[in-house]
Write a protein that holds these residues in place. Structure first.
Motif, short mmCIF file in Angstrom:
data_model
loop_
_atom_site.label_atom_id
_atom_site.label_comp_id
_atom_site.label_asym_id
_atom_site.label_seq_id
_atom_site.Cartn_x
_atom_site.Cartn_y
_atom_site.Cartn_z
N ASN A 220 0.67 -1.26 0.11
CA ASN A 220 -0.08 0.12 0.15
C ASN A 220 0.72 1.25 0.03
OD1 ASN A 220 -3.07 -0.51 0.52
ND2 ASN A 220 -2.04 -2.28 1.45
N LEU A 221 2.05 1.12 0.77
CA LEU A 221 2.87 2.30 0.58
C LEU A 221 3.40 2.51 -0.72
CD1 LEU A 221 4.47 4.39 2.27
CD2 LEU A 221 6.19 2.70 2.70
N ALA A 222 3.61 1.58 -1.50
CA ALA A 222 3.88 1.67 -2.80
C ALA A 222 3.21 2.54 -3.68
CB ALA A 222 4.29 0.33 -3.61
N THR A 223 1.74 1.99 -3.57
CA THR A 223 0.40 2.75 -4.18
C THR A 223 0.44 4.38 -3.76
OG1 THR A 223 -0.68 0.51 -4.16
CG2 THR A 223 -2.04 2.58 -4.58
N ILE A 224 0.59 4.46 -2.61
CA ILE A 224 0.56 5.80 -2.09
C ILE A 224 1.71 6.66 -2.74
CG2 ILE A 224 0.65 7.29 -0.26
CD1 ILE A 224 -0.41 5.07 1.46
N VAL A 225 3.00 6.10 -2.76
CA VAL A 225 4.09 6.89 -3.31
C VAL A 225 3.91 7.11 -4.85
CG1 VAL A 225 6.45 6.76 -3.95
CG2 VAL A 225 5.56 5.97 -1.71
N THR A 226 3.40 5.85 -5.43
CA THR A 226 2.90 6.13 -6.99
C THR A 226 1.86 7.46 -7.29
OG1 THR A 226 3.37 3.75 -7.42
CG2 THR A 226 2.01 5.10 -8.87
N LEU A 227 0.87 7.49 -6.34
CA LEU A 227 -0.04 8.49 -6.55
C LEU A 227 0.57 10.03 -6.56
CD1 LEU A 227 -3.19 7.11 -4.74
CD2 LEU A 227 -2.73 7.20 -7.19
N ILE A 228 1.59 10.02 -5.22
CA ILE A 228 2.25 11.25 -5.00
C ILE A 228 3.13 11.46 -6.14
CG2 ILE A 228 3.77 12.30 -3.35
CD1 ILE A 228 2.77 10.80 -1.11
N SER A 229 3.79 10.63 -6.68
CA SER A 229 4.75 10.74 -7.87
C SER A 229 3.76 11.41 -9.19
CB SER A 229 5.18 9.57 -8.30
OG SER A 229 6.18 9.21 -7.29
N ILE A 230 2.65 10.68 -9.39
CA ILE A 230 1.88 11.29 -10.55
C ILE A 230 1.48 12.73 -10.26
CG2 ILE A 230 -0.41 10.85 -11.61
CD1 ILE A 230 -0.11 8.01 -11.13
N CYS A 231 1.23 13.06 -8.92
CA CYS A 231 0.49 14.57 -8.71
C CYS A 231 1.81 15.45 -8.93
CB CYS A 231 0.14 14.70 -7.38
SG CYS A 231 -1.50 13.91 -6.99
N LEU A 232 3.09 15.04 -8.50
CA LEU A 232 4.09 15.87 -8.74
C LEU A 232 4.62 16.09 -10.13
CD1 LEU A 232 6.46 14.59 -5.51
CD2 LEU A 232 5.12 16.95 -6.01
N ALA A 233 4.32 14.93 -10.65
CA ALA A 233 4.85 14.78 -12.32
C ALA A 233 4.05 15.80 -13.04
CB ALA A 233 4.67 13.28 -12.86
N ILE A 234 2.63 15.83 -12.64
CA ILE A 234 1.61 16.89 -13.28
C ILE A 234 2.05 18.12 -13.10
CG2 ILE A 234 -0.64 17.56 -13.75
CD1 ILE A 234 -1.53 14.70 -13.21
#
Length: 320
Positions: A220-234
């Protein structure tokens, strides 16, 4: 008397016997080594499938039950779920090939083992995590050059025919690709949780429920980190697009032409996945990074060592 033909013939026969003994001892040693290796890598035959393994989801358990998998297939599913470096019956290079095709973010979509328990959704999520990190890193490097008023196109390594490697190409392409692959394997380690696997630090010291919790936490931490990465990338991509090449800031860009830098990002993705990935993956797989003795980064030699210890506990010492 000492140089008589009889004595010479006797010396020759004794030399032949010594050579025969040497070759026989070498063959015995090689056979013992080969048998020991076979014992280690055939240990799956005595290995039992753990139906309560925290790495196996309920959907995968249902699939295994409905397809009537053999014991070997069950063990393969279990090891693939644990992102194991070794599969039953594989040689060193066969394991290397399976490790790449099952863990490569792009090739795995069409080359992964049919028994692999990873769903398409999980693979897409991992790919998005990698792409998001790469886009955020590429955009942030370009913004740093812009605000520091430095030229990204300045050549630092001249090449023949008027070509050269610029600051931007090196940072976003080669160095960025290397860091991107390290990021990908960080997500990989969060999902695999090497200390939670049999023989790992947590697995030997915590209860089954506690180990299950840590594996769930890592996934679940990997999923949360992925979502944060997507927001930062945008965010970084939009800010990067708002900065024109002439150095003027005209606010948020809405035209497609302002996003041409994304082409540089895709070049970085190609370098990361098809040049840097094999290098980093083999470093981890070979176990060099973990001195062959640390979970996860100890690679295949560490798993071989754990399998030897397990075999030794079950059936006595293995002669090598």
């Amino acid at each position: 008397m000492s140089n008589s033909p009889y004595n010479l013939q006797e010396d020759k026969s004794s030399e032949k016997k010594k050579k025969t003994k040497r070759t026989t001892s070498k063959k015995d040693k090689s056979e013992k080594s080969e048998n020991a290796s076979n014992l280690v890598f055939r240990s799956w035959e005595s290995e039992e499938f753990d139906e309560n393994s925290p790495y196996i989801s309920a959907d995968v358990r249902q699939k295994i039950a409905s397809h009537n998998y053999t014991n070997k297939e069950k063990i393969i599913v279990q090891r693939l779920a644990m992102k194991s470096f070794h599969l039953p019956g594989n040689s060193y290079w066969e394991d290397w090939f399976q490790f790449v095709r099952n863990n490569h973010l792009i090739l795995a979509f069409c080359m992964a083992d049919p028994l692999h328990p990873f769903s398409l959704k999980e693979r897409i999520l991992n790919l998005l995590a990698s792409l998001a990190f790469g886009l955020a890193a590429t955009s942030s490097v370009a913004l740093w050059y812009f605000y520091k008023e430095r030229d990204m196109n300045e050549v630092i390594i001249p090449l023949p025919f008027g070509l050269g490697i610029s600051h931007g190409m090196f940072l976003t392409g080669f160095f960025g690709g290397f860091v991107n692959v390290l990021w990908d394997f960080s997500i990989w380690f969060l999902q695999a949780c090497p200390p939670c696997q049999p023989g790992g630090f947590l697995a030997d010291r915590l209860s089954h429920q506690a180990v299950t919790f840590w594996i769930w936490m890592g996934s679940n931490l990997a999923t949360i980190v992925t979502l944060i990465s997507i927001c930062l990338a945008i965010h970084f991509a939009v800010v990067r697009a708002s900065v024109n090449e002439d150095g003027n800031d005209e606010g948020y860009a809405i035209g497609f032409q302002h996003y041409s830098f994304v082409a540089t990002f895709f070049l970085q993705v190609i370098i990361a996945q098809f040049i840097m990935f094999p290098v980093v993956a083999f470093t981890i797989f070979s176990g060099v990074l973990g001195c062959f003795r640390l979970p996860g980064i100890g690679g295949r030699p560490y798993q071989e060592m754990r399998m030897r210890e397990k075999r030794r506990r079950e059936s006595g010492p293995v002669e090598i």
